[in-house]
Scaffold this active site. Structure first.
Site, PDB file in Angstrom:
ATOM      1  N   ALA A   1       7.036   6.646  26.165  1.00 12.35           N
ATOM      2  CA  ALA A   1       6.859   5.510  25.262  1.00 12.35           C
ATOM      3  C   ALA A   1       6.627   4.243  26.076  1.00 12.35           C
ATOM      4  O   ALA A   1       7.319   3.993  27.060  1.00 12.35           O
ATOM      5  CB  ALA A   1       8.092   5.335  24.382  1.00 12.35           C
ATOM      6  N   CYS A   2       5.617   3.483  25.672  1.00  8.48           N
ATOM      7  CA  CYS A   2       5.370   2.184  26.314  1.00  8.48           C
ATOM      8  C   CYS A   2       5.075   1.172  25.219  1.00  8.48           C
ATOM      9  O   CYS A   2       5.209   1.477  24.035  1.00  8.48           O
ATOM     10  CB  CYS A   2       4.231   2.274  27.336  1.00  8.48           C
ATOM     11  SG  CYS A   2       2.600   2.508  26.621  1.00  8.48           S
ATOM     12  N   ALA A   3       4.669  -0.013  25.600  1.00  6.59           N
ATOM     13  CA  ALA A   3       4.471  -1.079  24.622  1.00  6.59           C
ATOM     14  C   ALA A   3       3.511  -0.666  23.509  1.00  6.59           C
ATOM     15  O   ALA A   3       3.826  -0.789  22.338  1.00  6.59           O
ATOM     16  CB  ALA A   3       3.994  -2.345  25.314  1.00  6.59           C
TER      17      ALA A   3
ATOM     18  N   ALA B   1       6.526   2.353  21.812  1.00  8.64           N
ATOM     19  CA  ALA B   1       7.985   2.267  21.697  1.00  8.64           C
ATOM     20  C   ALA B   1       8.387   2.029  20.243  1.00  8.64           C
ATOM     21  O   ALA B   1       9.410   2.535  19.785  1.00  8.64           O
ATOM     22  CB  ALA B   1       8.519   1.154  22.593  1.00  8.64           C
TER      23      ALA B   1
ATOM     24  N   GLY C   1       1.445   2.448  23.872  1.00  9.13           N
ATOM     25  CA  GLY C   1       1.134   3.865  23.946  1.00  9.13           C
ATOM     26  C   GLY C   1      -0.182   4.153  24.654  1.00  9.13           C
ATOM     27  O   GLY C   1      -0.566   5.302  24.823  1.00  9.13           O
TER      28      GLY C   1
END
Length: 102
Positions: free
Chosen positions: A8-10, A40, A12
């Site tokens: 998960a990142c800011a 996220a 995706g």
């Protein structure tokens, strides 16, 4: 049974490239994995649906780690910033598997 890894990142987006490199490393090592990426903001929804074995957070959302750890019963790790920046899928995969004791 495949090891399920969720990144998960800011947004995706940047983790999608890392997922591809992790999958390539897993195939080269003969490791049975299912690796996905999401933002996220959508991580909890994806976790409820996919039931991953581990959640890996992009460095830009590391501040969310305590909340995820408190609310989930799976390991939650922040991806090493250098490995993330270099898109080193092999190191990120190894780290996740090590955390899972595999």
């Amino acid at each position: 049974m495949a090891t399920k890894i969720l990144l998960a990142c800011a947004a995706g987006m940047s983790t999608s490239m890392l997922v591809a490199r992790m999958q390539k490393a897993a195939e080269a090592d003969g490791v049975d994995t299912q690796i996905n990426a999401t933002s996220a903001a959508e991580a909890n929804e994806v976790i409820d649906k996919e039931h991953p074995d581990i959640l890996l957070l992009g460095p830009q959302v590391r501040y969310m780690e305590p909340d995820f750890k408190k609310n989930l019963n799976i390991p939650v790790e922040v991806i090493n910033m250098q490995d993330y920046g270099l898109m080193n899928g092999e190191n990120v995969l190894r780290s996740a598997l090590k955390t899972l004791g595999k």
